[in-house]
Design a protein around this motif. Structure first.
Motif, PDB file in Angstrom:
ATOM      1  N   GLN A 128     -12.840   7.934   8.417  1.00  0.00           N
ATOM      2  CA  GLN A 128     -13.877   8.949   8.508  1.00  0.00           C
ATOM      3  C   GLN A 128     -13.312  10.214   9.148  1.00  0.00           C
ATOM      4  OE1 GLN A 128     -17.294   7.057  10.477  1.00  0.00           O
ATOM      5  NE2 GLN A 128     -18.233   6.928   8.441  1.00  0.00           N
ATOM      6  N   ALA A 129     -13.943  11.301   8.855  1.00  0.00           N
ATOM      7  CA  ALA A 129     -13.515  12.581   9.405  1.00  0.00           C
ATOM      8  C   ALA A 129     -13.511  12.531  10.929  1.00  0.00           C
ATOM      9  CB  ALA A 129     -14.429  13.690   8.917  1.00  0.00           C
ATOM     10  N   GLY A 130     -12.486  13.155  11.480  1.00  0.00           N
ATOM     11  CA  GLY A 130     -12.383  13.238  12.930  1.00  0.00           C
ATOM     12  C   GLY A 130     -11.455  12.236  13.569  1.00  0.00           C
ATOM     13  N   VAL A 131     -11.116  11.190  12.823  1.00  0.00           N
ATOM     14  CA  VAL A 131     -10.257  10.176  13.413  1.00  0.00           C
ATOM     15  C   VAL A 131      -8.796  10.496  13.127  1.00  0.00           C
ATOM     16  CG1 VAL A 131     -12.068   8.458  13.189  1.00  0.00           C
ATOM     17  CG2 VAL A 131     -10.305   8.648  11.425  1.00  0.00           C
ATOM     18  N   SER A 132      -7.912   9.603  13.622  1.00  0.00           N
ATOM     19  CA  SER A 132      -6.482   9.816  13.468  1.00  0.00           C
ATOM     20  C   SER A 132      -5.864   8.752  12.576  1.00  0.00           C
ATOM     21  CB  SER A 132      -5.796   9.789  14.838  1.00  0.00           C
ATOM     22  OG  SER A 132      -6.297  10.790  15.690  1.00  0.00           O
ATOM     23  N   LEU A 133      -4.733   9.099  12.024  1.00  0.00           N
ATOM     24  CA  LEU A 133      -3.974   8.181  11.182  1.00  0.00           C
ATOM     25  C   LEU A 133      -2.509   8.555  11.318  1.00  0.00           C
ATOM     26  CD1 LEU A 133      -4.978   5.924   9.242  1.00  0.00           C
ATOM     27  CD2 LEU A 133      -4.756   7.570   7.372  1.00  0.00           C
ATOM     28  N   ARG A 134      -1.640   7.573  11.264  1.00  0.00           N
ATOM     29  CA  ARG A 134      -0.209   7.865  11.324  1.00  0.00           C
ATOM     30  C   ARG A 134       0.494   7.308  10.097  1.00  0.00           C
ATOM     31  NH1 ARG A 134       4.407   6.211  15.784  1.00  0.00           N
ATOM     32  NH2 ARG A 134       4.328   4.195  14.697  1.00  0.00           N
ATOM     33  N   LEU A 135       1.206   8.192   9.437  1.00  0.00           N
ATOM     34  CA  LEU A 135       2.025   7.803   8.307  1.00  0.00           C
ATOM     35  C   LEU A 135       3.470   7.641   8.770  1.00  0.00           C
ATOM     36  CD1 LEU A 135       0.711  10.263   5.569  1.00  0.00           C
ATOM     37  CD2 LEU A 135      -0.200   8.028   6.242  1.00  0.00           C
ATOM     38  N   SER A 136       4.176   6.744   8.117  1.00  0.00           N
ATOM     39  CA  SER A 136       5.576   6.533   8.428  1.00  0.00           C
ATOM     40  C   SER A 136       6.390   6.521   7.147  1.00  0.00           C
ATOM     41  CB  SER A 136       5.773   5.215   9.179  1.00  0.00           C
ATOM     42  OG  SER A 136       5.073   5.216  10.407  1.00  0.00           O
ATOM     43  N   CYS A 137       7.628   6.928   7.267  1.00  0.00           N
ATOM     44  CA  CYS A 137       8.531   6.942   6.121  1.00  0.00           C
ATOM     45  C   CYS A 137       9.887   6.427   6.586  1.00  0.00           C
ATOM     46  CB  CYS A 137       8.647   8.346   5.554  1.00  0.00           C
ATOM     47  SG  CYS A 137       9.766   8.481   4.148  1.00  0.00           S
ATOM     48  N   VAL A 138      10.296   5.310   6.025  1.00  0.00           N
ATOM     49  CA  VAL A 138      11.565   4.705   6.385  1.00  0.00           C
ATOM     50  C   VAL A 138      12.610   5.129   5.361  1.00  0.00           C
ATOM     51  CG1 VAL A 138      12.791   2.564   6.820  1.00  0.00           C
ATOM     52  CG2 VAL A 138      10.373   2.747   7.389  1.00  0.00           C
ATOM     53  N   ALA A 139      13.733   5.605   5.847  1.00  0.00           N
ATOM     54  CA  ALA A 139      14.809   6.060   4.977  1.00  0.00           C
ATOM     55  C   ALA A 139      15.980   5.093   5.033  1.00  0.00           C
ATOM     56  CB  ALA A 139      15.255   7.449   5.389  1.00  0.00           C
ATOM     57  N   CYS A 140      16.465   4.720   3.854  1.00  0.00           N
ATOM     58  CA  CYS A 140      17.613   3.821   3.761  1.00  0.00           C
ATOM     59  C   CYS A 140      18.724   4.507   2.977  1.00  0.00           C
ATOM     60  CB  CYS A 140      17.224   2.536   3.050  1.00  0.00           C
ATOM     61  SG  CYS A 140      15.941   1.602   3.891  1.00  0.00           S
ATOM     62  N   GLN A 196      -1.841   6.783  -0.081  1.00  0.00           N
ATOM     63  CA  GLN A 196      -3.143   7.434  -0.211  1.00  0.00           C
ATOM     64  C   GLN A 196      -3.827   7.558   1.141  1.00  0.00           C
ATOM     65  OE1 GLN A 196      -4.911   8.605  -3.126  1.00  0.00           O
ATOM     66  NE2 GLN A 196      -6.274   9.431  -1.546  1.00  0.00           N
ATOM     67  N   VAL A 197      -4.325   8.753   1.394  1.00  0.00           N
ATOM     68  CA  VAL A 197      -5.163   9.007   2.567  1.00  0.00           C
ATOM     69  C   VAL A 197      -6.494   9.527   2.066  1.00  0.00           C
ATOM     70  CG1 VAL A 197      -5.491  10.408   4.635  1.00  0.00           C
ATOM     71  CG2 VAL A 197      -3.223   9.473   4.098  1.00  0.00           C
ATOM     72  N   THR A 198      -7.561   8.844   2.415  1.00  0.00           N
ATOM     73  CA  THR A 198      -8.894   9.251   2.004  1.00  0.00           C
ATOM     74  C   THR A 198      -9.737   9.462   3.254  1.00  0.00           C
ATOM     75  OG1 THR A 198      -8.719   7.968  -0.044  1.00  0.00           O
ATOM     76  CG2 THR A 198     -10.926   8.650   0.654  1.00  0.00           C
ATOM     77  N   VAL A 199     -10.289  10.650   3.370  1.00  0.00           N
ATOM     78  CA  VAL A 199     -11.113  10.984   4.533  1.00  0.00           C
ATOM     79  C   VAL A 199     -12.525  11.263   4.052  1.00  0.00           C
ATOM     80  CG1 VAL A 199     -11.372  12.472   6.543  1.00  0.00           C
ATOM     81  CG2 VAL A 199      -9.081  12.005   5.622  1.00  0.00           C
ATOM     82  N   SER A 200     -13.470  10.549   4.595  1.00  0.00           N
ATOM     83  CA  SER A 200     -14.860  10.723   4.189  1.00  0.00           C
ATOM     84  C   SER A 200     -15.668  11.329   5.333  1.00  0.00           C
ATOM     85  CB  SER A 200     -15.460   9.376   3.780  1.00  0.00           C
ATOM     86  OG  SER A 200     -15.353   8.449   4.845  1.00  0.00           O
ATOM     87  N   VAL A 250      19.686   7.074  -1.690  1.00  0.00           N
ATOM     88  CA  VAL A 250      18.722   7.134  -0.597  1.00  0.00           C
ATOM     89  C   VAL A 250      17.364   6.644  -1.097  1.00  0.00           C
ATOM     90  CG1 VAL A 250      17.532   8.608   1.047  1.00  0.00           C
ATOM     91  CG2 VAL A 250      19.915   9.082   0.472  1.00  0.00           C
ATOM     92  N   GLN A 251      16.808   5.750  -0.344  1.00  0.00           N
ATOM     93  CA  GLN A 251      15.480   5.248  -0.697  1.00  0.00           C
ATOM     94  C   GLN A 251      14.516   5.540   0.436  1.00  0.00           C
ATOM     95  OE1 GLN A 251      16.067   1.084  -1.612  1.00  0.00           O
ATOM     96  NE2 GLN A 251      16.472   1.542  -3.768  1.00  0.00           N
ATOM     97  N   LEU A 252      13.349   6.016   0.065  1.00  0.00           N
ATOM     98  CA  LEU A 252      12.315   6.320   1.043  1.00  0.00           C
ATOM     99  C   LEU A 252      11.094   5.452   0.774  1.00  0.00           C
ATOM    100  CD1 LEU A 252      12.471  10.225   0.946  1.00  0.00           C
ATOM    101  CD2 LEU A 252      13.731   8.684   2.443  1.00  0.00           C
ATOM    102  N   GLN A 253      10.555   4.908   1.815  1.00  0.00           N
ATOM    103  CA  GLN A 253       9.348   4.099   1.667  1.00  0.00           C
ATOM    104  C   GLN A 253       8.302   4.589   2.647  1.00  0.00           C
ATOM    105  OE1 GLN A 253       9.891  -0.117   1.998  1.00  0.00           O
ATOM    106  NE2 GLN A 253       7.786  -0.570   1.394  1.00  0.00           N
ATOM    107  N   ALA A 254       7.194   5.058   2.103  1.00  0.00           N
ATOM    108  CA  ALA A 254       6.114   5.584   2.922  1.00  0.00           C
ATOM    109  C   ALA A 254       4.997   4.563   3.034  1.00  0.00           C
ATOM    110  CB  ALA A 254       5.583   6.870   2.312  1.00  0.00           C
ATOM    111  N   PHE A 255       4.374   4.524   4.184  1.00  0.00           N
ATOM    112  CA  PHE A 255       3.245   3.634   4.377  1.00  0.00           C
ATOM    113  C   PHE A 255       2.375   4.168   5.507  1.00  0.00           C
ATOM    114  CE2 PHE A 255       4.959   1.682   8.212  1.00  0.00           C
ATOM    115  CZ  PHE A 255       6.322   1.862   8.054  1.00  0.00           C
ATOM    116  N   GLY A 256       1.189   3.570   5.646  1.00  0.00           N
ATOM    117  CA  GLY A 256       0.298   3.962   6.726  1.00  0.00           C
ATOM    118  C   GLY A 256      -0.977   4.640   6.287  1.00  0.00           C
ATOM    119  N   GLY A 257      -1.125   4.871   4.997  1.00  0.00           N
ATOM    120  CA  GLY A 257      -2.335   5.518   4.533  1.00  0.00           C
ATOM    121  C   GLY A 257      -3.541   4.602   4.651  1.00  0.00           C
ATOM    122  N   GLY A 258      -4.700   5.154   4.341  1.00  0.00           N
ATOM    123  CA  GLY A 258      -5.914   4.370   4.395  1.00  0.00           C
ATOM    124  C   GLY A 258      -7.136   5.230   4.205  1.00  0.00           C
ATOM    125  N   SER A 259      -8.282   4.597   4.348  1.00  0.00           N
ATOM    126  CA  SER A 259      -9.559   5.294   4.236  1.00  0.00           C
ATOM    127  C   SER A 259     -10.202   5.370   5.609  1.00  0.00           C
ATOM    128  CB  SER A 259     -10.483   4.549   3.268  1.00  0.00           C
ATOM    129  OG  SER A 259      -9.949   4.543   1.967  1.00  0.00           O
TER     130      SER A 259
END
Length: 121
Positions: free
Chosen positions: A12-24, A116-120, A1-10
């Motif tokens: 500002q506080a208060g906003v939204s972000l969506r992470l995804s993880c694809v499983a093979c 990586q998710v960085t919130v400033s 099983v391989q998992l690949q995560a993506f969607g992180g970023g930098s």
């Protein structure tokens, strides 16, 4: 099983972000998937989990009401929608898959590479 995560970023506080993880490559040991995170200098902490067969979910108290975990069966993908992000959400986020619907990272056998998710402020 391989998992690949993506969607992180930098962001500002208060906003939204969506992470995804694809499983093979599914097997009987991947009935649940979860997200963990690791802040600098700290251990891995449970964030959220979801069980494939009934989509039951569970959240850490620190993210309850702000984060939402979901799955897309057709794409073998698990998403983590993160709303109202806080500075303390800054961490490397890992997706994991395992046979049990647990919060203990030791029960998860397969891990993605982390994003990586960085919130400033």
């Amino acid at each position: 099983v391989q998992l690949q995560a993506f969607g992180g970023g930098s962001v500002q506080a208060g906003v939204s972000l969506r992470l995804s993880c694809v499983a093979c490559g599914w097997n009987t040991h991947t009935s649940s998937m979860a997200w963990f995170r690791q802040a600098p200098g700290k251990e891995h902490n449970f964030v959220a989990a979801i069980r494939w067969r009934d989509r039951k979910t569970y959240y850490a108290e620190s993210v309850k009401g702000r984060f939402s975990i979901s799955m897309d069966y057709a794409k073998n993908t698990v998403h983590l929608q993160m709303n109202s992000l806080k500075v303390e959400d800054t961490a490397v986020y890992y997706c994991a898959a395992g046979p049990s619907f647990e919060t203990d990272l030791r029960t998860y056998e397969y891990w993605g590479q982390g994003t990586q998710v960085t919130v400033s402020s």
